[in-house]
Design a protein around this motif. Structure first.
Motif, PDB file in Angstrom:
ATOM      1  N   PHE A 194       0.835  -1.204   0.000  1.00 46.86           N
ATOM      2  CA  PHE A 194       0.000   0.000   0.000  1.00 46.86           C
ATOM      3  C   PHE A 194       0.871   1.256   0.000  1.00 46.86           C
ATOM      4  O   PHE A 194       0.551   2.240  -0.677  1.00 46.86           O
ATOM      5  N   ILE A 195       1.956   1.226   0.756  1.00 53.94           N
ATOM      6  CA  ILE A 195       2.874   2.372   0.758  1.00 53.94           C
ATOM      7  C   ILE A 195       3.445   2.587  -0.645  1.00 53.94           C
ATOM      8  O   ILE A 195       3.569   3.725  -1.119  1.00 53.94           O
ATOM      9  N   THR A 196       3.769   1.501  -1.325  1.00 50.51           N
ATOM     10  CA  THR A 196       4.267   1.614  -2.698  1.00 50.51           C
ATOM     11  C   THR A 196       3.216   2.252  -3.603  1.00 50.51           C
ATOM     12  O   THR A 196       3.537   3.112  -4.436  1.00 50.51           O
ATOM     13  N   ALA A 197       1.941   1.848  -3.435  1.00 44.57           N
ATOM     14  CA  ALA A 197       0.861   2.423  -4.239  1.00 44.57           C
ATOM     15  C   ALA A 197       0.715   3.913  -3.967  1.00 44.57           C
ATOM     16  O   ALA A 197       0.504   4.714  -4.890  1.00 44.57           O
ATOM     17  N   VAL A 198       0.843   4.314  -2.710  1.00 39.26           N
ATOM     18  CA  VAL A 198       0.736   5.739  -2.358  1.00 39.26           C
ATOM     19  C   VAL A 198       1.875   6.534  -3.007  1.00 39.26           C
ATOM     20  O   VAL A 198       1.663   7.621  -3.554  1.00 39.26           O
ATOM     21  N   ILE A 199       3.086   5.994  -2.956  1.00 32.50           N
ATOM     22  CA  ILE A 199       4.234   6.679  -3.567  1.00 32.50           C
ATOM     23  C   ILE A 199       4.038   6.804  -5.081  1.00 32.50           C
ATOM     24  O   ILE A 199       4.314   7.848  -5.674  1.00 32.50           O
ATOM     25  N   LEU A 200       3.553   5.741  -5.707  1.00 30.98           N
ATOM     26  CA  LEU A 200       3.285   5.799  -7.146  1.00 30.98           C
ATOM     27  C   LEU A 200       2.259   6.874  -7.470  1.00 30.98           C
ATOM     28  O   LEU A 200       2.379   7.604  -8.462  1.00 30.98           O
ATOM     29  N   TYR A 201       1.241   7.002  -6.622  1.00 30.97           N
ATOM     30  CA  TYR A 201       0.193   7.999  -6.869  1.00 30.97           C
ATOM     31  C   TYR A 201       0.731   9.410  -6.693  1.00 30.97           C
ATOM     32  O   TYR A 201       0.451  10.309  -7.496  1.00 30.97           O
ATOM     33  N   VAL A 202       1.514   9.629  -5.643  1.00 29.92           N
ATOM     34  CA  VAL A 202       2.019  10.977  -5.348  1.00 29.92           C
ATOM     35  C   VAL A 202       3.064  11.401  -6.371  1.00 29.92           C
ATOM     36  O   VAL A 202       3.060  12.539  -6.870  1.00 29.92           O
ATOM     37  N   MET A 203       3.968  10.500  -6.721  1.00 32.33           N
ATOM     38  CA  MET A 203       5.082  10.851  -7.584  1.00 32.33           C
ATOM     39  C   MET A 203       4.765  10.667  -9.069  1.00 32.33           C
ATOM     40  O   MET A 203       5.408  11.292  -9.914  1.00 32.33           O
ATOM     41  N   GLY A 204       3.795   9.826  -9.378  1.00 32.12           N
ATOM     42  CA  GLY A 204       3.514   9.514 -10.777  1.00 32.12           C
ATOM     43  C   GLY A 204       2.522  10.476 -11.387  1.00 32.12           C
ATOM     44  O   GLY A 204       2.066  11.432 -10.776  1.00 32.12           O
ATOM     45  N   SER A 205       2.164  10.219 -12.627  1.00 31.54           N
ATOM     46  CA  SER A 205       1.176  11.025 -13.332  1.00 31.54           C
ATOM     47  C   SER A 205       0.456  10.132 -14.330  1.00 31.54           C
ATOM     48  O   SER A 205       0.985   9.123 -14.786  1.00 31.54           O
ATOM     49  N   GLY A 206      -0.784  10.531 -14.666  1.00 31.84           N
ATOM     50  CA  GLY A 206      -1.540   9.853 -15.707  1.00 31.84           C
ATOM     51  C   GLY A 206      -1.693   8.357 -15.482  1.00 31.84           C
ATOM     52  O   GLY A 206      -2.279   7.908 -14.490  1.00 31.84           O
ATOM     53  N   PRO A 207      -1.146   7.540 -16.403  1.00 27.74           N
ATOM     54  CA  PRO A 207      -1.320   6.093 -16.323  1.00 27.74           C
ATOM     55  C   PRO A 207      -0.788   5.483 -15.030  1.00 27.74           C
ATOM     56  O   PRO A 207      -1.374   4.540 -14.499  1.00 27.74           O
ATOM     57  N   VAL A 208       0.326   6.015 -14.513  1.00 29.53           N
ATOM     58  CA  VAL A 208       0.900   5.483 -13.278  1.00 29.53           C
ATOM     59  C   VAL A 208      -0.076   5.683 -12.122  1.00 29.53           C
ATOM     60  O   VAL A 208      -0.276   4.799 -11.282  1.00 29.53           O
ATOM     61  N   ARG A 209      -0.723   6.838 -12.089  1.00 29.36           N
ATOM     62  CA  ARG A 209      -1.705   7.100 -11.035  1.00 29.36           C
ATOM     63  C   ARG A 209      -2.902   6.169 -11.155  1.00 29.36           C
ATOM     64  O   ARG A 209      -3.450   5.720 -10.151  1.00 29.36           O
ATOM     65  N   GLY A 210      -3.333   5.892 -12.392  1.00 29.37           N
ATOM     66  CA  GLY A 210      -4.452   4.979 -12.579  1.00 29.37           C
ATOM     67  C   GLY A 210      -4.150   3.600 -12.028  1.00 29.37           C
ATOM     68  O   GLY A 210      -5.000   2.963 -11.394  1.00 29.37           O
ATOM     69  N   PHE A 211      -2.919   3.137 -12.248  1.00 31.21           N
ATOM     70  CA  PHE A 211      -2.500   1.852 -11.702  1.00 31.21           C
ATOM     71  C   PHE A 211      -2.465   1.907 -10.178  1.00 31.21           C
ATOM     72  O   PHE A 211      -2.926   0.982  -9.493  1.00 31.21           O
ATOM     73  N   ALA A 212      -1.929   3.011  -9.627  1.00 31.40           N
ATOM     74  CA  ALA A 212      -1.792   3.132  -8.174  1.00 31.40           C
ATOM     75  C   ALA A 212      -3.148   3.162  -7.480  1.00 31.40           C
ATOM     76  O   ALA A 212      -3.313   2.597  -6.393  1.00 31.40           O
ATOM     77  N   VAL A 213      -4.126   3.822  -8.094  1.00 28.18           N
ATOM     78  CA  VAL A 213      -5.458   3.922  -7.480  1.00 28.18           C
ATOM     79  C   VAL A 213      -6.100   2.553  -7.346  1.00 28.18           C
ATOM     80  O   VAL A 213      -6.565   2.164  -6.268  1.00 28.18           O
ATOM     81  N   THR A 214      -6.149   1.789  -8.437  1.00 29.74           N
ATOM     82  CA  THR A 214      -6.789   0.484  -8.376  1.00 29.74           C
ATOM     83  C   THR A 214      -6.003  -0.478  -7.483  1.00 29.74           C
ATOM     84  O   THR A 214      -6.591  -1.284  -6.759  1.00 29.74           O
ATOM     85  N   LEU A 215      -4.673  -0.369  -7.497  1.00 32.22           N
ATOM     86  CA  LEU A 215      -3.860  -1.244  -6.645  1.00 32.22           C
ATOM     87  C   LEU A 215      -4.113  -0.917  -5.174  1.00 32.22           C
ATOM     88  O   LEU A 215      -4.314  -1.829  -4.349  1.00 32.22           O
ATOM     89  N   GLY A 216      -4.107   0.371  -4.812  1.00 33.90           N
ATOM     90  CA  GLY A 216      -4.305   0.757  -3.411  1.00 33.90           C
ATOM     91  C   GLY A 216      -5.669   0.364  -2.890  1.00 33.90           C
ATOM     92  O   GLY A 216      -5.798  -0.205  -1.793  1.00 33.90           O
ATOM     93  N   ILE A 217      -6.724   0.658  -3.672  1.00 29.24           N
ATOM     94  CA  ILE A 217      -8.076   0.283  -3.246  1.00 29.24           C
ATOM     95  C   ILE A 217      -8.209  -1.233  -3.195  1.00 29.24           C
ATOM     96  O   ILE A 217      -8.837  -1.789  -2.284  1.00 29.24           O
ATOM     97  N   GLY A 218      -7.598  -1.925  -4.172  1.00 31.64           N
ATOM     98  CA  GLY A 218      -7.660  -3.383  -4.187  1.00 31.64           C
ATOM     99  C   GLY A 218      -7.021  -4.008  -2.964  1.00 31.64           C
ATOM    100  O   GLY A 218      -7.494  -5.030  -2.448  1.00 31.64           O
ATOM    101  N   ILE A 219      -5.945  -3.412  -2.468  1.00 28.71           N
ATOM    102  CA  ILE A 219      -5.294  -3.921  -1.256  1.00 28.71           C
ATOM    103  C   ILE A 219      -6.238  -3.821  -0.058  1.00 28.71           C
ATOM    104  O   ILE A 219      -6.388  -4.760   0.727  1.00 28.71           O
TER     105      ILE A 219
END
Length: 553
Positions: free
Chosen positions: A499-524
């Protein structure tokens, strides 16, 4: 003892029921989307029979939140725009000339005559006729400088003033240029967002890239040109004094003046003072309306500052023409008949209803502070998005089926319980995405596929721990209880790190990376809930009914 309190069971099943309820609209996507669009149109004032009929296709008492489809799934328009920040410097210098002129006029005995000299757009040059008065002139003009409003420019002033011979040269300071660039980008981002939101598009992506570029992606829009039409117009509204008329755009205008064409009368040109009396930035509202002859027009209202300047000018210039200019074209140049207090008025012209509505939208959203150069534009067809959706469906189904078969083959009846929890997990994931109004992209589908694989990890840890406890000759109830207790720390640790990895991806990423981070974080989050609570409830309910003497895990 292996038991779960009644209130906990009710709470767990209540969460599952709510998840099913909020995820349900996605199973009727087209119908619910049609309902939502119609409701939004009715709220905006388009209460027609067609919209009422479209709104009735989905019951109003049911949730209507949907998982929005991103650009790569729905198709749409993609633009990369570069903001011409240099335009803002030129506007600042043009607006500074009346202030410089007014501050020097009372000192004519010292500085002599004052004349504006042609110069580069980013500087202002003013010539005085008395060389002995240059020091006094510099002192007066430097008095116009103001502190830079930014953290990096603390202690600096916004103007740099120097002299060459009898010419005073005024430019923006380096600190003010940096602060201006930052304000220009922030203002451009906000105005583009407001303009796109005004026309009701779904979940646009509007992000800053680098120092002077903006990425704009709007799902569901027909073409990149349509998007450019929405945001590409500067909609720079100004009210400028009329000096006279010109035969062509090539006629001399005089220093401090400009020649602009008429929007309605071809071949008519006006000579205007460059410094406006009031600008569109001082507008508080603009609405489509009709003039006294029933023709489409736009009514407007100024803020307190604009109303005062507008009222003072009209009071002092009764009988003089006054030009209303939009994007370097004179919409109209009426003669001021009387003092206009209150700061409200109406813009008339040869508008259609659609044009007056669009103009009101642009003015209400505000003027872009600078022009845009479109460096990249793409139109993504919906058929490409459908291919992505189909590929995502196949990947999800294959992953889902493989996990279901593996869990059943490995753990038997307990694997069935884990499979039920896995299905509920996906339902809860879509329910949360719908409630948040999140956008699902192709990388987001990858996050869902990964969630399917990760969702059974917690159950595998629990089941393997139960097997270990059964080997110590403990009873079935005690083995199940200890299995959950001893596997808890490993489950929590593994999911927290992910989950921490997903949060970092969301904060630091943009566009497609954020889309991946959102579904991964909620899925966890949903995976932990279904593994630790739902699967356990299913096992306890089965155990209470069957009371087995041994367990086959």
């Amino acid at each position: 003892m292996l038991q779960i309190d009644l209130w906990k069971r009710v709470l767990i099943w209540g969460v599952v029921a709510l998840g099913l309820l909020f995820a349900m609209p996605n199973g009727f996507y087209t119908r619910v989307e049609q309902h939502n669009d119609a409701v939004k149109a009715i709220e905006a004032g388009a209460d027609t029979s067609e919209n009422r009929e479209a709104a009735s296709v989905w019951p109003s008492y049911l949730p209507s939140g949907l998982v929005n489809l991103g650009l790569d799934l729905r198709g749409g328009a993609h633009l990369l725009a570069e903001v011409r920040t240099g335009d803002v410097y030129a506007s600042r210098m043009e607006a500074l000339w009346p202030d410089v002129r007014d501050v020097l006029r009372p000192e004519r005995d010292t500085v002599g005559t004052i004349r504006l000299v042609p110069s580069e757009p980013w500087e202002l040059r003013v010539r005085i006729s008395e060389p002995s008065g240059i020091d006094r002139a510099l002192e007066l003009v430097r008095g116009l400088a103001r502190p830079v409003v930014s953290l990096t420019g603390a202690g600096s002033t916004d103007l740099e003033v120097r002299a060459e011979d009898n010419v005073i040269i005024v430019t923006l300071s380096e600190a003010e240029m940096q602060a201006t660039d930052e304000r220009t980008m922030q203002q451009s981002l906000e105005i583009i967002r407001r303009r796109i939101d005004e026309v009701g598009t779904r979940e646009p992506t509007i992000q800053r890239q680098g120092s002077d570029r903006i990425l704009i992606q709007v799902p569901g829009l027909g073409s990149a040109q349509e998007l450019k039409d929405i945001i590409g117009t500067t909609a720079q509204l100004t009210f400028q004094p009329v000096v006279g008329r010109a035969a062509s755009a090539d006629d001399p205008a005089g220093v401090g003046n400009e020649i602009l064409p008429s929007l309605d009368d071809e071949g008519v040109f006006y000579i205007l003072e460059q410094a406006p009396v009031v600008t569109g930035e001082e507008l508080t509202n603009a609405q489509p309306s009709f003039d006294q002859n029933g023709r489409p027009a736009v009514s407007f209202t100024f803020d307190a500052t604009g109303a005062r300047k507008f009222g003072d000018y009209t009071a002092q210039n009764i009988g003089s023409p006054f030009a209303i200019v939009l994007d370097d074209e004179v919409i109209s140049a009426p003669v001021i008949q009387s003092h206009i207090p209150g700061g409200s008025g109406i813009i008339t012209g040869n508008f259609t209803v659609e044009e007056s509505t669009q103009l009101a939208v642009l003015l209400r959203a505000g003027a872009l502070p600078a022009g845009l150069d479109f460096l990249e534009e793409r139109t993504i067809g919906p058929e490409l998005g459908q291919d992505s959706i189909d590929a995502g469906k196949i990947a999800t189904i294959v992953a889902f089926a493989a996990v279901l078969i593996f869990m059943f083959a490995s753990y038997g009846l307990f694997g069935v319980f884990a499979n039920i929890a896995l299905v509920v997990n996906i339902v809860l994931l879509f329910a949360v995405l719908s409630m948040l109004g999140a956008t699902l992209t192709l990388p987001g589908i990858a996050g869902i596929v990964l969630t399917v694989g990760m969702a059974v990890d917690a159950n595998v840890l629990v089941f393997e721990r139960i097997r270990e406890e059964l080997k110590t000759a403990r009873g079935p109830a005690r083995a199940i209880e200890l299995g959950y207790e001893k596997a808890l720390s490993a489950i929590v640790d593994a999911n927290i790190t992910t989950f921490i990895t997903a949060v970092i991806l969301y904060v630091m990423g943009s566009g497609p990376v954020r889309g991946f981070a959102v579904t991964l974080g909620i899925g966890i989050l949903t995976s932990v809930f279904t593994a630790l609570f739902l699967t356990r409830v299913l096992i306890v309910m089965w155990f209470e009914r069957r009371r087995p003497k041994t367990l086959e895990v």
